[in-house]
Design a protein around this motif. Structure first.
Motif, PDB file in Angstrom:
ATOM      1  N   GLY A  68      37.066  33.865  37.947  1.00 33.57           N
ATOM      2  CA  GLY A  68      35.809  33.120  38.030  1.00 33.57           C
ATOM      3  C   GLY A  68      35.634  32.483  39.395  1.00 33.57           C
ATOM      4  O   GLY A  68      34.542  32.482  39.973  1.00 33.57           O
ATOM      5  N   TYR A  69      36.738  31.985  39.924  1.00 34.13           N
ATOM      6  CA  TYR A  69      36.696  31.300  41.220  1.00 34.13           C
ATOM      7  C   TYR A  69      36.324  32.278  42.332  1.00 34.13           C
ATOM      8  O   TYR A  69      35.403  32.037  43.122  1.00 34.13           O
ATOM      9  CB  TYR A  69      38.064  30.674  41.496  1.00 34.13           C
ATOM     10  CG  TYR A  69      38.087  29.743  42.682  1.00 34.13           C
ATOM     11  CD1 TYR A  69      37.917  28.376  42.510  1.00 34.13           C
ATOM     12  CD2 TYR A  69      38.263  30.228  43.979  1.00 34.13           C
ATOM     13  CE1 TYR A  69      37.929  27.512  43.589  1.00 34.13           C
ATOM     14  CE2 TYR A  69      38.281  29.374  45.059  1.00 34.13           C
ATOM     15  CZ  TYR A  69      38.120  28.013  44.857  1.00 34.13           C
ATOM     16  OH  TYR A  69      38.124  27.163  45.933  1.00 34.13           O
ATOM     17  N   ALA A  71      34.971  35.285  42.185  1.00 35.51           N
ATOM     18  CA  ALA A  71      33.643  35.897  42.021  1.00 35.51           C
ATOM     19  C   ALA A  71      32.573  34.967  42.594  1.00 35.51           C
ATOM     20  O   ALA A  71      31.627  35.403  43.258  1.00 35.51           O
ATOM     21  CB  ALA A  71      33.373  36.185  40.548  1.00 35.51           C
ATOM     22  N   THR A  72      32.737  33.679  42.337  1.00 28.79           N
ATOM     23  CA  THR A  72      31.745  32.704  42.798  1.00 28.79           C
ATOM     24  C   THR A  72      31.809  32.544  44.314  1.00 28.79           C
ATOM     25  O   THR A  72      30.774  32.518  44.999  1.00 28.79           O
ATOM     26  CB  THR A  72      31.996  31.354  42.088  1.00 28.79           C
ATOM     27  OG1 THR A  72      32.035  31.597  40.674  1.00 28.79           O
ATOM     28  CG2 THR A  72      30.912  30.345  42.402  1.00 28.79           C
ATOM     29  N   ALA A  91      25.064  33.384  36.864  1.00 31.25           N
ATOM     30  CA  ALA A  91      26.173  34.335  36.728  1.00 31.25           C
ATOM     31  C   ALA A  91      26.016  35.152  35.458  1.00 31.25           C
ATOM     32  O   ALA A  91      25.854  34.596  34.366  1.00 31.25           O
ATOM     33  CB  ALA A  91      27.500  33.592  36.713  1.00 31.25           C
ATOM     34  N   ALA A 108      34.998  30.272  33.265  1.00 32.94           N
ATOM     35  CA  ALA A 108      33.956  29.280  33.571  1.00 32.94           C
ATOM     36  C   ALA A 108      34.525  28.127  34.397  1.00 32.94           C
ATOM     37  O   ALA A 108      33.874  27.638  35.329  1.00 32.94           O
ATOM     38  CB  ALA A 108      33.336  28.769  32.274  1.00 32.94           C
ATOM     39  N   GLN A 111      34.777  29.304  37.900  1.00 33.02           N
ATOM     40  CA  GLN A 111      33.438  29.351  38.509  1.00 33.02           C
ATOM     41  C   GLN A 111      32.963  27.946  38.883  1.00 33.02           C
ATOM     42  O   GLN A 111      32.421  27.719  39.961  1.00 33.02           O
ATOM     43  CB  GLN A 111      32.430  29.958  37.523  1.00 33.02           C
ATOM     44  CG  GLN A 111      32.614  31.432  37.234  1.00 33.02           C
ATOM     45  CD  GLN A 111      31.622  31.874  36.173  1.00 33.02           C
ATOM     46  OE1 GLN A 111      31.660  31.399  35.026  1.00 33.02           O
ATOM     47  NE2 GLN A 111      30.737  32.778  36.534  1.00 33.02           N
ATOM     48  N   HIS A 112      33.170  27.024  37.953  1.00 31.77           N
ATOM     49  CA  HIS A 112      32.703  25.647  38.162  1.00 31.77           C
ATOM     50  C   HIS A 112      33.423  25.006  39.353  1.00 31.77           C
ATOM     51  O   HIS A 112      32.794  24.350  40.198  1.00 31.77           O
ATOM     52  CB  HIS A 112      32.943  24.850  36.884  1.00 31.77           C
ATOM     53  CG  HIS A 112      32.458  23.435  36.959  1.00 31.77           C
ATOM     54  ND1 HIS A 112      31.137  23.113  37.198  1.00 31.77           N
ATOM     55  CD2 HIS A 112      33.118  22.253  36.850  1.00 31.77           C
ATOM     56  CE1 HIS A 112      31.008  21.793  37.210  1.00 31.77           C
ATOM     57  NE2 HIS A 112      32.194  21.247  37.016  1.00 31.77           N
ATOM     58  N   ALA A 115      32.040  26.503  42.534  1.00 29.40           N
ATOM     59  CA  ALA A 115      30.675  26.041  42.787  1.00 29.40           C
ATOM     60  C   ALA A 115      30.700  24.617  43.339  1.00 29.40           C
ATOM     61  O   ALA A 115      30.018  24.301  44.322  1.00 29.40           O
ATOM     62  CB  ALA A 115      29.850  26.103  41.504  1.00 29.40           C
ATOM     63  N   ILE A 122      26.630  26.013  38.617  1.00 30.77           N
ATOM     64  CA  ILE A 122      26.124  27.169  37.862  1.00 30.77           C
ATOM     65  C   ILE A 122      25.017  26.624  36.949  1.00 30.77           C
ATOM     66  O   ILE A 122      25.275  25.763  36.114  1.00 30.77           O
ATOM     67  CB  ILE A 122      27.221  27.808  36.980  1.00 30.77           C
ATOM     68  CG1 ILE A 122      28.551  27.945  37.725  1.00 30.77           C
ATOM     69  CG2 ILE A 122      26.724  29.120  36.369  1.00 30.77           C
ATOM     70  CD1 ILE A 122      28.752  29.126  38.573  1.00 30.77           C
ATOM     71  N   ILE A 135      31.592  40.327  36.619  1.00 28.61           N
ATOM     72  CA  ILE A 135      30.876  39.077  36.869  1.00 28.61           C
ATOM     73  C   ILE A 135      29.896  39.329  37.999  1.00 28.61           C
ATOM     74  O   ILE A 135      30.297  39.694  39.108  1.00 28.61           O
ATOM     75  CB  ILE A 135      31.838  37.940  37.290  1.00 28.61           C
ATOM     76  CG1 ILE A 135      32.921  37.742  36.232  1.00 28.61           C
ATOM     77  CG2 ILE A 135      31.055  36.647  37.547  1.00 28.61           C
ATOM     78  CD1 ILE A 135      33.867  36.588  36.526  1.00 28.61           C
ATOM     79  N   THR A 137      27.073  37.575  40.260  1.00 25.96           N
ATOM     80  CA  THR A 137      26.724  36.205  40.631  1.00 25.96           C
ATOM     81  C   THR A 137      25.588  36.216  41.628  1.00 25.96           C
ATOM     82  O   THR A 137      25.666  36.913  42.645  1.00 25.96           O
ATOM     83  CB  THR A 137      27.953  35.517  41.280  1.00 25.96           C
ATOM     84  OG1 THR A 137      29.087  35.678  40.422  1.00 25.96           O
ATOM     85  CG2 THR A 137      27.692  34.039  41.530  1.00 25.96           C
TER      86      THR A 137
END
Ligand SMILES: Nc1ncnc2c1ncn2[C@@H]1O[C@H](COP(=O)(O)OP(=O)(O)O)[C@@H](O)[C@H]1O
Ligand SMILES: Cc1ncc(C[n+]2csc(CCOP(=O)(O)OP(=O)(O)O)c2C)c(N)n1
Ligand SMILES: [Mg+2]
Length: 319
Positions: A68-69, A71-72, A91, A108, A111-112, A115, A122, A135, A137
């Protein structure tokens, strides 16, 4: 825990992980048919990036949170290369049946974290079932002065913010089970937790003539700038290595120059700037010269002063 909740319950969980936007620009976040952002006065910058299982990552080599990290960050990096600051992220996740609620929460959370690291949130997305994890984005941002690929001018220097070759070395070392050795640590981190250079992009925004981020490899990506600008970029070989890369390359039994020139996914930002205006956080790695014998592209200077042309090798999804 191996729970697999309904789509609705999963979206509620995502909304809790992502929280509400503190920037004040999001009018509607997660929970409606689309996100709503208040307009500003600057041009908008908008990018999309996909990370696909088997191509960008292997499930046995990254944790769900790392996935997640990165990809973001990979998506946010395109905004860094435009000299933009992010306003919000959407996403789209494709998840096979085996992905548990716990896996999804970890994605998640990664990702958070990414972000927040780049100062945004997100604010929406999509969930769908599929055969492999992917994923996708999109990051929306803004800048008063978008940095393109085509403005590099002879006489300027080429400068970089961020690592070179480390991520590719990290991938090799993780794959060979050597990630826990001390010399592997910076490389493993570069692969799993890359940083989109938003701050560097903003620092370069008012002085750079061109910019790009290094996702596919230095020669390939800077080659895009050279071709778009109709110039020749001469790299200074002596600036490309760092002790961290040399140690990681030795452990990976790989050529550190090849990693620096062709390894991708470091998400460093490369800019062309007047010699006396290299922004804070950037290191000079080369210069921009006029085409030679009609040739544009990338070269390195040999010790005897002649130029050696570099193949624009790097990652090509269809090459
Ligand atoms: N499927 C597509 N439809 C429209 N434009 C695309 C598509 N794929 C890539 N592009 C555009 O091509 C350009 C280069 O894309 P890409 O090589 O993926 O850039 P980057 O390496 O910065 O992600 C970008 O402007 C991107 O928006
Ligand atoms: C398992 C695995 N094999 C190989 C790679 C290397 N790799 C995959 S895609 C890629 C290039 C960058 O991705 P792309 O989607 O082309 O980024 P973009 O140029 O669109 O920003 C690289 C170096 C990897 N990350 N993981
Ligand atoms: Mg792309």
């Amino acid at each position: 825990m191996t729970a697999r909740s309904s789509e609705r319950a999963r979206i509620d969980m995502l909304a809790r992980v992502f929280g509400t936007d503190g920037s004040g620009r999001t009018i509607v976040g997660i929970g409606d048919d689309a996100a709503v952002i208040a307009p500003g006065r600057e041009p908008l910058v908008w990018t999309l990036d996909a990370q696909v299982e088997g191509i960008h990552f292997r499930r046995d080599l990254v944790s769900m949170a790392d996935l997640g990290y990165r990809a973001t960050m990979a998506a946010a990096s395109d905004l860094a290369a435009m000299g933009a600051s992010p306003l919000g992220i959407l996403a789209g996740l494709v998840l096979p049946a085996y992905v548990t609620d716990e896996d999804l929460r970890a994605i998640a959370e990664g990702q958070h974290e990414a972000a927040e690291e780049v100062g945004t949130q997100i604010i929406g997305g999509n969930l769908a079932r599929g055969q492999e994890i992917s994923i996708t984005t999109t990051v929306l941002g803004e800048t008063p002065r978008p940095l393109g690929r085509s403005g590099a001018k002879p006489g300027e220097v080429v400068a970089i913010a961020g690592p070179l070759g480390l991520s590719a070395a990290g991938l090799v070392l993780i794959g060979r089970g050597r990630e826990h050795e001390a010399d592997a640590a910076p490389a493993v981190r570069a692969y799993r937790r890359p940083l989109a250079r938003i701050t560097a992009g903003l620092a370069a925004r008012d002085v750079a003539s061109a910019a790009i981020d290094v996702s596919d490899g230095l020669t390939r990506d800077v080659g895009h700038v050279a071709r778009a600008s109709g110039v020749l970029v001469v790299l200074d070989r002596s600036t490309l290595l760092t002790p961290e890369l040399e140690r990681a390359a030795a452990l990976a039994e790989a050529d550190p120059y090849q990693l620096a020139l062709e390894g991708g996914e470091d998400y460093a930002v490369v800019v062309t700037v007047p010699e006396d205006r290299v922004p804070a956080g950037f290191k000079r790695i080369g210069r921009v010269v006029p085409p030679q014998d009609g040739k544009i592209g990338i070269a390195v200077e040999q010790t005897n002063g002649t130029l050696a042309w570099l193949d624009e090798r790097g990652y090509d999804h269809f090459g």
